[in-house]
Scaffold this motif. Structure first.
Motif, mmCIF file in Angstrom:
data_model
loop_
_atom_site.group_PDB
_atom_site.id
_atom_site.type_symbol
_atom_site.label_atom_id
_atom_site.label_comp_id
_atom_site.label_asym_id
_atom_site.label_seq_id
_atom_site.Cartn_x
_atom_site.Cartn_y
_atom_site.Cartn_z
ATOM 1 N N ASP A 584 2.721 -19.386 14.253
ATOM 2 C CA ASP A 584 3.690 -19.170 15.330
ATOM 3 C C ASP A 584 5.117 -19.091 14.798
ATOM 4 N N ALA A 585 5.415 -19.919 13.796
ATOM 5 C CA ALA A 585 6.771 -19.878 13.236
ATOM 6 C C ALA A 585 7.031 -18.506 12.624
ATOM 7 N N ALA A 586 6.048 -17.983 11.900
ATOM 8 C CA ALA A 586 6.225 -16.653 11.290
ATOM 9 C C ALA A 586 6.364 -15.584 12.381
ATOM 10 N N ILE A 587 5.549 -15.711 13.419
ATOM 11 C CA ILE A 587 5.610 -14.736 14.524
ATOM 12 C C ILE A 587 6.975 -14.806 15.205
ATOM 13 N N LYS A 588 7.464 -16.032 15.352
ATOM 14 C CA LYS A 588 8.758 -16.187 16.034
ATOM 15 C C LYS A 588 9.913 -15.648 15.195
ATOM 16 N N VAL A 589 9.759 -15.674 13.877
ATOM 17 C CA VAL A 589 10.799 -15.038 13.049
ATOM 18 C C VAL A 589 10.861 -13.557 13.433
ATOM 19 N N ALA A 590 9.695 -12.930 13.566
ATOM 20 C CA ALA A 590 9.663 -11.503 13.920
ATOM 21 C C ALA A 590 10.164 -11.255 15.339
ATOM 22 N N SER A 591 9.790 -12.121 16.257
ATOM 23 C CA SER A 591 10.124 -11.830 17.650
ATOM 24 C C SER A 591 11.487 -12.387 18.054
ATOM 25 N N ILE A 592 11.761 -13.631 17.715
ATOM 26 C CA ILE A 592 13.023 -14.224 18.168
ATOM 27 C C ILE A 592 14.174 -13.770 17.278
ATOM 28 N N PHE A 593 13.978 -13.892 15.964
ATOM 29 C CA PHE A 593 15.077 -13.525 15.073
ATOM 30 C C PHE A 593 15.250 -12.010 15.009
ATOM 31 N N ALA A 594 14.146 -11.280 14.808
ATOM 32 C CA ALA A 594 14.281 -9.829 14.596
ATOM 33 C C ALA A 594 14.134 -9.022 15.887
ATOM 34 N N GLY A 595 13.771 -9.700 16.967
ATOM 35 C CA GLY A 595 13.682 -9.003 18.249
ATOM 36 C C GLY A 595 12.531 -8.023 18.366
ATOM 37 N N ARG A 596 11.501 -8.175 17.544
ATOM 38 C CA ARG A 596 10.339 -7.285 17.661
ATOM 39 C C ARG A 596 9.547 -7.657 18.914
ATOM 40 N N PRO A 597 9.070 -6.630 19.627
ATOM 41 C CA PRO A 597 8.254 -6.948 20.817
ATOM 42 C C PRO A 597 7.033 -7.759 20.414
ATOM 43 N N LEU A 598 6.710 -8.736 21.240
ATOM 44 C CA LEU A 598 5.668 -9.686 20.883
ATOM 45 C C LEU A 598 4.366 -9.418 21.643
ATOM 46 N N ARG A 599 4.505 -9.082 22.878
ATOM 47 C CA ARG A 599 3.339 -9.086 23.764
ATOM 48 C C ARG A 599 2.312 -8.005 23.399
ATOM 49 N N GLY A 600 1.116 -8.442 23.064
ATOM 50 C CA GLY A 600 0.031 -7.509 22.748
ATOM 51 C C GLY A 600 0.395 -6.557 21.615
ATOM 52 N N ASN A 601 1.147 -7.053 20.647
ATOM 53 C CA ASN A 601 1.704 -6.160 19.619
ATOM 54 C C ASN A 601 1.368 -6.671 18.218
ATOM 55 N N TYR A 602 0.092 -6.997 18.004
ATOM 56 C CA TYR A 602 -0.318 -7.705 16.783
ATOM 57 C C TYR A 602 0.068 -6.968 15.499
ATOM 58 N N GLU A 603 -0.277 -5.689 15.471
ATOM 59 C CA GLU A 603 -0.121 -4.947 14.219
ATOM 60 C C GLU A 603 1.339 -4.929 13.746
ATOM 61 N N GLU A 604 2.244 -4.674 14.644
ATOM 62 C CA GLU A 604 3.655 -4.579 14.242
ATOM 63 C C GLU A 604 4.176 -5.933 13.756
ATOM 64 N N ILE A 605 3.777 -6.984 14.451
ATOM 65 C CA ILE A 605 4.246 -8.311 14.041
ATOM 66 C C ILE A 605 3.653 -8.687 12.675
ATOM 67 N N ALA A 606 2.373 -8.395 12.485
ATOM 68 C CA ALA A 606 1.746 -8.715 11.189
ATOM 69 C C ALA A 606 2.392 -7.896 10.078
#
Ligand code: SF4
Ligand code: SF4
Ligand code: SF4
Lengths: 796, 178
Positions: A584-606
């Motif tokens: 979750d911390a790694a995911i939140k770096v992508a979503s909260i810090f970098a503003g990447r869309p999170l919802r149902g967006n596995y591939e981009e976050i990974a």
């Protein structure tokens, strides 16, 4: 019926003949974030991403067994990559075994989570809100990412488990003879299973945090969580001792409640082994952590416990026999591990206590966690009196007899997973030097195989325990209790330094205690990286074992370092299920810090995490199938992991090949150009032989293509320094990570430029102190690395 | 004749199990290789003798992949001629690929000698070589004090009491490598 309105509470039992329209719920879901491309992915949805990973990190197989015996065509000899009667090749068969291991691991987490949800809904109702306080808005990153669901109450997890369970069944189907035949597809399925495993863990931990008020970002949580006693020496054996073992906390929590309600907190010790102990400490202040998994057999054999309560996972299969040996009644609380005992769930508590105390039954099954507390506590108080005077530690005479009786036949060594030289140590003890035998205590993984083969019937475990007893009594560590989620505010503070590389990495020691060389390695890994300003996030047995050792000042790593998710922090995230918060911390770096869309967006976050978040897991004593699914889940999300040498027995690794240039071609999302990059991270799953090798390896696996030059120079400093410290040599591949002279550690710049010129034949502009020619690529601060064509902003 | 017992007693892979052989036989077998590679692990650091043995083999022109943290020992001895650090997993992954260029850029090897590697890790890697480095074939032997059924040839299990005997076996092996 009226359409459902937001915030309107009703109960299903109030309604009859009702059809529920979910239109408005969907509308509400839309408010938080538009749905991404892959909510609730099925087996093939993320196969493209998996193949991107698997083509770079090709599955490597080291068969543990050359045969397959899964159907009546067999046994089939698959050696030399031959095919079995069904047509499956050795490599695919091993992909199949890996999928099977991940299936078992994921099912354990999912089954545990579902079980917990049932119990919690029964106890608290389904409307328990998921609210982790002011610093955590993104409460369930994996649930949002994988399912597209923002859970508001624990009931929302019904549909999450429905999804996971359906996927598990579909994946299990693929294991049948005559289904999947490609190792790549088996691995894609294993990666899918790994992702489901991580989701299951998150679900389980969120449910227990919400229901039991475990630490969150409310007062006293996060970095401020209290310390708990760890170690056999911290247990007051003059009191009645209840020992809880396993992973599912409700029965232990009920014992804690019962002790509190009856004013017995200071009269009875509640201690635990493995993850249940970590979670008990999150709900009951006076809990103690006796040991991690590796000491289970020995803690029981020492006779510390007056009652043993087990729930699920990593409990010894011979637990009942062990309990009988030390006259401790056993209470089993989970239908997945009933050990042949009679189910007494609906019986009168006093009757059960009487049966246990009198010895009429060696143990009972009580499946309702809310009935466990009363039975366990009443039993332990009486058993303590009964067991007083019982000494299960060998007498000096017995010890002397046994060490002299040993004929150094070596049978025990051949049976020992670590090949420990017990006979030699016995011989040395017989001649008066006990130290080698005492030293075996920490090297032993507590399996008990040695004793079964000793023709002289020496109780080897008791002999080693006796030799080490003076040090065991002094085993008194301290550990932060499991803090659960990393806060959004912490991520906002460290997102940039992590992605730029100036915090050199997140190191995540996780998992079991099948160490090659004792628990001290766990401590060393934490100490070394914390002192270098990495962020250390621990869970499970490694979190416990790291707490057993102290520095020169007598402090444990938890006492020496702060608990913030920030440079130099040492965080106990919690039990095995809590390690989802590391994802979750790694995911939140992508979503909260970098503003990447999170919802149902596995591939981009990974993809973001693989390219930019320098995180590395380490399961130094990985043992279970859960460890296999946990690591595989980390891998799908783009996080590499190092395992100890026993980890090579998982049969499969994911190893990159820096010598194959084409494997390292990625895309610059800014303009779609293709760029050959350095191997960062080089592997997704790799075993190291010794901790000395693992330390630099972990530093290496924190390189990412996105590192800025400042970040890269910090990472290179540690990579080179750890190599020099532990291997006494420069790493042969350090130059691969140099893009420009400013990537070089400042203090060593001239020396390293010279080495690049002499050893690699690079062209150096000595006047400008710059590199003219040599690196794989130059440094481009605007480089926007991705593996996904669809993320290209503007095609060249 | 009874079956040889693997050092880790249950480590029985299947129908294909390696032979136990005396040092001279293994030495001659090594000598038959065109491009042999010595793969050493951290257990060679337990006694100077083993490190010296590896160096002696290295001096016979057999390159050395130093896995684990064994490279330490070579650096301390000042022997870095034909030794490189390699992670054992990564090395084995390369070995199974016929197109790998080797440590010297001249191509893959046809023979590997495992020495001083933690038993169970070595066994897994030998299994990969046995099962997947098959075309062209890489032959693998172990010269550790263990019976390694995943290797084509290895010594038998040697108890700590027989340490001197084991050292003697290694001496005999080294002299028989031509
Ligand atoms: S599943 Fe295939 S390989 Fe396994 S025993 Fe049956 S036929 Fe043989
Ligand atoms: S098996 Fe028993 S007799 Fe043989 S070495 Fe081990 S402890 Fe001694
Ligand atoms: S109990 Fe300890 S000493 Fe005995 S075989 Fe297991 S690991 Fe080895």
């Amino acid at each position: 019926m009226e359409a459902l309105k937001k915030g309107r509470i009703f109960t299903i039992s109030d309604l009859q003949n009702v059809r529920i329209s979910i239109g408005e719920i969907v509308e509400e879901e839309r408010e938080w974030e538009p749905m991404g491309p892959t909510p609730m992915p099925s087996i093939s949805t993320l196969r493209g991403w998996d193949f991107t990973l698997l083509n770079r990190y090709k599955p490597f197989y080291a068969p543990f067994c050359d045969m397959c015996c899964l159907c009546t065509y067999g046994k089939c000899d698959l050696s030399g990559n031959k095919k079995g009667a069904c047509g499956i090749r050795m490599d695919a068969q091993h992909g199949r075994i890996v999928l099977l291991a991940c299936l078992v691991g994921c099912s354990a987490h999912c089954g545990h989570g579902r079980h917990l949800l049932h119990d919690m809904i029964k106890k608290f109702g389904g409307d328990v809100p998921i609210d982790f306080g002011p610093e955590v808005d993104v409460e369930a990153p994996l649930t949002r990412l994988v399912c597209g669901i923002k859970p508001k109450t624990i009931r929302d997890y019904e549909k999450v488990f429905d999804y996971i369970e359906e996927q598990i069944v579909q994946l299990a189907d693929a294991l049948h003879t005559g289904q999947e035949g490609s190792y790549m597809d088996f691995e894609s399925k294993a990666l899918h299973m790994g992702m489901l495993d991580s989701l299951s863990k998150e679900a389980a931990d969120i449910i227990q945090i919400a229901c039991y008020g475990m630490p969150t970002s409310y007062e006293g949580g996060g970095p401020d969580v209290p310390l708990v006693d760890v170690g056999i020496g911290t247990i007051d054996m003059t009191k009645p001792v209840v020992l809880v073992i396993g992973h599912n906390v409700p029965p232990a929590a009920d014992i804690g409640d019962y002790l509190t309600e009856n004013g017995l907190e200071d009269k009875v010790e509640l201690a635990g082994i493995c993850c249940t102990s970590i979670d008990t400490a999150r709900v009951y202040k006076k809990a103690k952590i006796a040991a991690a998994l590796g000491r289970q057999l020995r803690v029981i054999r020492m006779g510390i416990a007056d009652v043993i309560v087990v729930d699920e996972q990593c409990i010894r299969a011979d637990i009942l026999e062990l309990c009988q040996r030390v006259h401790s009644p056993l209470i089993v609380t989970n239908d997945k591990a009933m050990h042949g005992l009679v189910d007494r769930t609906d019986d009168d508590a006093d009757k059960i206590v009487d049966d246990l105390v009198s010895g009429r039954v060696p143990g009972v099954v009580i499946l309702d966690p809310e009935q466990v507390g009363e039975v366990a506590v009443k039993t332990v108080i009486q058993m303590d009196k009964k067991r007083k005077g019982l000494n299960l530690i060998l007498s000096d005479e017995e010890f002397t007899y046994y060490v002299n009786d040993c004929i150094q036949c070596g049978n025990c060594t051949l049976a020992c997973p670590n090949g420990l030289r017990i006979g030699e140590a016995n011989q040395s003890a017989a001649s008066g030097t006990i130290e080698p035998l005492a030293n075996l205590f920490d090297l032993c993984v507590g399996c008990g195989r040695c004793e079964q083969v000793c023709k002289k019937h020496i109780p080897i475990i008791d002999v080693i325990t006796k030799a080490a007893y003076p040090q065991i009594k002094e085993e008194k560590g301290r550990m932060r209790i499991g803090r659960g989620p990393v806060w959004d505010s912490e991520i906002r503070d460290v997102g940039a330094p992590i992605v730029l590389g100036t915090i050199p990495g997140i190191i995540a020691p996780i998992g079991c205690g099948n160490y090659p060389n004792g628990t001290k390695d766990a401590w060393l890994i934490v100490k070394e990286f914390a002192e270098r300003n990495y962020i250390i996030t621990l869970t499970g047995c490694m979190a416990i074992d790291a707490a057993l050792w102290k520095d020169e000042e007598g402090k444990t790593v938890y006492e020496q370092h702060h608990g913030r998710f920030d440079a130099g922090g040492v965080l106990n995230i919690g039990s095995c299920v809590s390690n989802a918060h590391i994802h979750d911390a790694a995911i939140k770096v992508a979503s909260i810090f970098a503003g990447r869309p999170l919802r149902g967006n596995y591939e981009e976050i990974a993809d973001y995490i693989l390219s930019r978040v320098g995180a590395c897991g380490v399961a130094w004593g990985a043992m279970s199938q859960k460890a296999a699914s946990i690591a595989t889940g980390f891998n799908r999300l783009g996080v590499p992991a190092v395992v100890g040498p026993h980890g090579a027995k998982y049969r499969r690794a994911f190893l990159g090949r820096p010598d194959l240039k084409e494997d390292w071609k990625i895309i610059d999302a800014t303009d779609g150009s293709e760029v050959y990059v350095e191997p960062g991270p080089q592997d997704l799953l790799v075993a190291c032989e010794t901790v000395e090798e693992a330390l630099p390896m972990m530093a290496k696996l924190c390189f990412r293509p996105s590192d800025t030059d400042r970040g890269r120079s910090i990472k290179l400093t540690h990579y080179i320094d750890l190599n020099l410290k532990y291997l006494n040599a420069y790493p042969p591949d350090w130059h691969l990570f140099v893009r420009t002279a400013t990537d070089l550690p400042i203090a060593k710049k001239a020396e390293l430029l010279k080495k690049l010129e002499d050893e690699q034949g690079w062209e150096i502009d000595w006047k400008m102190k710059k590199i003219k020619e040599g690196p794989i690529r130059g440094y481009d601060p605007s480089f926007n690395p991705t593996n996904l064509k669809r993320l290209i902003r503007e095609k060249k | 004749m009874g079956m040889e017992i693997p050092f880790d007693v249950a480590n029985i892979p299947g129908p294909e199990m390696g032979e136990v052989a005396p040092p001279e036989v293994i030495g001659n077998y090594i000598s038959s290789a065109k491009r042999p590679l010595l793969v050493v692990g951290s257990e060679i650091l337990r006694d100077d003798f083993f490190l010296e043995t590896a160096i002696e083999i290295g001096k016979k022109g057999i390159p050395i992949a130093a896995t684990g943290h064994s490279i330490r020992g070579f650096v301390e001895k000042g022997y870095t001629e034909n030794v490189s650090y390699y992670n054992l997993h990564e090395l084995t992954n390369c070995l199974r690929d016929p197109s790998w260029k080797g440590l010297d850029g001249k191509g893959n090897y046809d023979f590997v000698i495992f020495f001083g590697i933690v038993y169970y890790y070595a066994s897994q890697m030998l299994s990969c070589i046995k099962n997947f480095a098959i075309d062209p074939l890489i032959r693998a032997v172990s010269i550790d004090r263990y019976y390694h059924p995943q290797a084509r040839m290895s010594f038998t299990n040697i108890s700590p009491k027989m340490e001197e005997g084991y050292k003697d076996m290694l001496n005999r092996l080294v002299s028989s490598v031509k």
